[in-house]
Design a protein around this motif. Structure first.
Motif, PDB file in Angstrom:
ATOM      1  N   THR A   1      12.641  -2.607  -8.439  1.00 26.46           N
ATOM      2  CA  THR A   1      11.949  -3.052  -7.233  1.00 26.46           C
ATOM      3  C   THR A   1      11.697  -4.554  -7.247  1.00 26.46           C
ATOM      4  O   THR A   1      12.096  -5.283  -6.320  1.00 26.46           O
ATOM      5  CB  THR A   1      10.601  -2.314  -7.099  1.00 26.46           C
ATOM      6  OG1 THR A   1      10.832  -0.904  -7.116  1.00 26.46           O
ATOM      7  CG2 THR A   1       9.892  -2.711  -5.816  1.00 26.46           C
TER       8      THR A   1
ATOM      9  N   ASP B   1      12.060  -1.607   2.019  1.00 29.28           N
ATOM     10  CA  ASP B   1      11.850  -0.804   0.822  1.00 29.28           C
ATOM     11  C   ASP B   1      12.761  -1.348  -0.270  1.00 29.28           C
ATOM     12  O   ASP B   1      13.947  -1.018  -0.339  1.00 29.28           O
ATOM     13  CB  ASP B   1      12.154   0.664   1.095  1.00 29.28           C
ATOM     14  CG  ASP B   1      11.832   1.556  -0.102  1.00 29.28           C
ATOM     15  OD1 ASP B   1      11.463   1.016  -1.162  1.00 29.28           O
ATOM     16  OD2 ASP B   1      11.962   2.788   0.023  1.00 29.28           O
TER      17      ASP B   1
ATOM     18  N   ARG C   1       6.898  -1.438   3.428  1.00 24.94           N
ATOM     19  CA  ARG C   1       7.394  -0.060   3.458  1.00 24.94           C
ATOM     20  C   ARG C   1       6.629   0.778   4.475  1.00 24.94           C
ATOM     21  O   ARG C   1       7.143   1.783   4.966  1.00 24.94           O
ATOM     22  CB  ARG C   1       7.238   0.587   2.074  1.00 24.94           C
ATOM     23  CG  ARG C   1       8.228   0.106   1.048  1.00 24.94           C
ATOM     24  CD  ARG C   1       8.015   0.816  -0.275  1.00 24.94           C
ATOM     25  NE  ARG C   1       6.680   0.567  -0.805  1.00 24.94           N
ATOM     26  CZ  ARG C   1       6.191   1.153  -1.901  1.00 24.94           C
ATOM     27  NH1 ARG C   1       6.929   2.048  -2.548  1.00 24.94           N
ATOM     28  NH2 ARG C   1       4.986   0.856  -2.339  1.00 24.94           N
TER      29      ARG C   1
END
Length: 306
Positions: free
Chosen positions: A118, A68, A41
């Motif tokens: 995530t 990301d 990221r």
């Protein structure tokens, strides 16, 4: 493997390759002569990691790509950027992840619980977009890095988003278990489709910062940390050692899709070895239902191109 083989013609992507186990995975893979792409990221952290790798591996071929996993809508752009740089991917190591502390449940910008969104959903969707690059290689491999913390967990298919009784460590463990289920179900589906891509699941055992060698500026072991970690070293290891199962899974052509690899000694430390699947990972029905839920939540379904 007695020694790391040369892979000078290969291209590998390591998600979260700028820190922790991901950094050491990238460093060790760079030592084979391969081109290693760090998914990160942060541009600054990726640059620092690449500098650290070059300092340890003269002539290392490393580059980075913005990644990301908490933003599902950005992932196609990540693969579009990769396609401008490389013609194929010989392996991707799904390593990146988050472990938050505190009692507050948080969500990604897509409205998913942050660990599940995530660690699992991000890699699930990324795999969909990466498959054309992986299928362009002769026999590519997808390596999913789970966690020993997942061994004591079970998925709650009715509460994948951890809305009921949220606890950060439990939610993290379940998100890593979801990743591991995904890696195994993915291999079943790749095999059924006759794909040349295979999927392997690994875990790093118990990997501590206090037992990890310094790699400034990525990681600097604090004074006294090694001494404090002496007792722990009897059963645990550093993150450089925790990276070895993933590296082995990328490089060893004798490893078959659908296998689980982890440290030899109690699953916590030592050289990588082929483990028997944990009991919950043998539940193919749970993996199938997780796949269906993940497809609904991400809007994509990793599958070989028709």
């Amino acid at each position: 493997m007695a020694q790391i083989p040369s892979a000078a013609d290969r291209v590998y992507l390591v998600t979260g390759g700028n820190a922790g186990i991901g950094y050491f995975t990238a460093e060790q893979l760079a030592g084979t002569g391969a081109t290693v792409v760090l998914g990160s990221r942060s541009v600054e952290r990726a640059e620092a990691a690449m500098e650290a790798i070059r300092a340890r591996v003269p002539g290392a071929r490393v580059r980075s790509v913005g990644l990301d996993l908490a933003d599902l809508g950005s992932l196609r752009g990540t693969t579009d950027s990769l396609e401008l740089e490389v013609e194929r991917l010989d392996a991707v190591v799904h390593n990146a992840g988050v472990l938050l502390e505190g009692s507050e449940r948080r969500e990604t910008r897509d409205g998913n619980e942050v660990h599940f969104g995530t660690n699992h959903l991000g890699h699930f969707a990324l795999t969909h977009w990466l498959l054309p690059l992986l299928e362009a290689a002769p026999s590519a491999r997808i390596v999913t890095v789970g966690s020993f913390a997942a061994k004591s967990e079970r998925l709650d298919l009715d509460d994948l988003q951890s809305r009921d009784g949220y606890r950060a460590k439990r939610t993290y463990g379940r998100s890593k278990l979801a990743q591991m289920h995904f890696g195994l179900e993915l291999d079943r589906r790749l095999r059924a489709a006759g794909s040349t891509v295979s999927s392997v699941v690994v875990h790093p055992g118990g990997a501590l910062d206090s037992l990890t060698p310094s790699r400034p500026p990525v990681h600097v072991r604090k004074a006294g940390a090694a001494l404090r970690g002496t007792a722990a070293a009897l059963v645990l290891q550093g993150k450089h050692a925790g990276a070895r199962p993933a590296v082995r899974a990328v490089l060893d052509s004798q490893i078959s899709g659908g296998e689980l690899w982890g440290p030899r000694v109690f699953g916590l430390r030592g050289q990588p070895h082929h483990e028997r699947l944990w009991a919950q990972l043998e539940d193919a029905e749970t993996a199938r239902r997780l796949w269906e839920a993940s497809t609904e939540l991400t809007g994509v379904a990793p599958a070989p191109a028709s």
